[in-house]
Write a protein that holds these residues in place. Sequence first.
Motif, PDB file in Angstrom:
ATOM      1  N   HIS A 190     -82.511  -3.285 -28.040  1.00  0.00           N
ATOM      2  CA  HIS A 190     -83.587  -3.654 -28.960  1.00  0.00           C
ATOM      3  C   HIS A 190     -82.999  -4.538 -30.047  1.00  0.00           C
ATOM      4  CE1 HIS A 190     -86.951  -3.380 -31.701  1.00  0.00           C
ATOM      5  NE2 HIS A 190     -86.142  -2.921 -32.625  1.00  0.00           N
ATOM      6  N   ARG A 191     -83.676  -5.632 -30.369  1.00  0.00           N
ATOM      7  CA  ARG A 191     -83.241  -6.508 -31.469  1.00  0.00           C
ATOM      8  C   ARG A 191     -83.978  -6.064 -32.731  1.00  0.00           C
ATOM      9  NH1 ARG A 191     -80.556 -11.112 -31.853  1.00  0.00           N
ATOM     10  NH2 ARG A 191     -80.764 -11.666 -29.672  1.00  0.00           N
ATOM     11  N   THR A 192     -83.210  -5.656 -33.739  1.00  0.00           N
ATOM     12  CA  THR A 192     -83.798  -5.187 -34.990  1.00  0.00           C
ATOM     13  C   THR A 192     -84.328  -6.362 -35.806  1.00  0.00           C
ATOM     14  OG1 THR A 192     -81.771  -5.374 -36.296  1.00  0.00           O
ATOM     15  CG2 THR A 192     -82.112  -3.297 -35.066  1.00  0.00           C
ATOM     16  N   ALA A 193     -85.028  -6.066 -36.891  1.00  0.00           N
ATOM     17  CA  ALA A 193     -85.557  -7.113 -37.776  1.00  0.00           C
ATOM     18  C   ALA A 193     -84.423  -7.961 -38.361  1.00  0.00           C
ATOM     19  CB  ALA A 193     -86.381  -6.478 -38.892  1.00  0.00           C
ATOM     20  N   ARG A 194     -83.234  -7.396 -38.482  1.00  0.00           N
ATOM     21  CA  ARG A 194     -82.071  -8.142 -38.992  1.00  0.00           C
ATOM     22  C   ARG A 194     -81.385  -8.958 -37.908  1.00  0.00           C
ATOM     23  NH1 ARG A 194     -78.456  -3.737 -41.360  1.00  0.00           N
ATOM     24  NH2 ARG A 194     -76.958  -5.307 -40.741  1.00  0.00           N
ATOM     25  N   GLY A 195     -81.862  -8.839 -36.655  1.00  0.00           N
ATOM     26  CA  GLY A 195     -81.269  -9.590 -35.562  1.00  0.00           C
ATOM     27  C   GLY A 195     -80.134  -8.866 -34.855  1.00  0.00           C
ATOM     28  N   THR A 196     -79.867  -7.636 -35.242  1.00  0.00           N
ATOM     29  CA  THR A 196     -78.811  -6.840 -34.630  1.00  0.00           C
ATOM     30  C   THR A 196     -79.322  -6.211 -33.337  1.00  0.00           C
ATOM     31  OG1 THR A 196     -78.007  -6.287 -36.839  1.00  0.00           O
ATOM     32  CG2 THR A 196     -77.240  -4.898 -35.042  1.00  0.00           C
ATOM     33  N   LEU A 197     -78.475  -6.166 -32.328  1.00  0.00           N
ATOM     34  CA  LEU A 197     -78.843  -5.496 -31.080  1.00  0.00           C
ATOM     35  C   LEU A 197     -78.377  -4.047 -31.143  1.00  0.00           C
ATOM     36  CD1 LEU A 197     -77.926  -8.169 -28.378  1.00  0.00           C
ATOM     37  CD2 LEU A 197     -80.188  -7.573 -29.243  1.00  0.00           C
TER      38      LEU A 197
END
Length: 140
Positions: free
Chosen positions: A119-126
Amino acid sequence: MAGVLLLALASSLRESVKAQTKNEYVDSRTCAGCHDNIARTYSETGMARAFYAPDAASVPDPKPYFHPASGTWYQVVGRDGGWYQRWWQIGSNGQQESSGESKIDYVMGSGNHVRSYLHRTARGTLIELPLAWYAEKGGT
């Protein structure tokens, strides 16, 4: 004097090499133009099929899965053209509580052995989602 000149030359050469070694993505079709056989055989390996967007064939069985140690249920659901992992617990009143879900943005793994879901978080982290699929025993 020769040592200073040699140091200046080495420094200049290092800066020149840095400028020439910029790493950028190159589409595999570009390489296939000259290396067709290598590109074709590589495309048949598990590694070549190890990172992609989810589809119906790549997500686990939508049947709910219970994790006894945490008392948590997990399930994959399809909605609005996307796939999601849901989780919930059953409270003392018999109702769902502590629930949530995350969109499956990527599948990691060819399925030869395992598929994990990211999942890609709102911060762009996977982040890796808790439910995975294993090929053993016909797929679980």
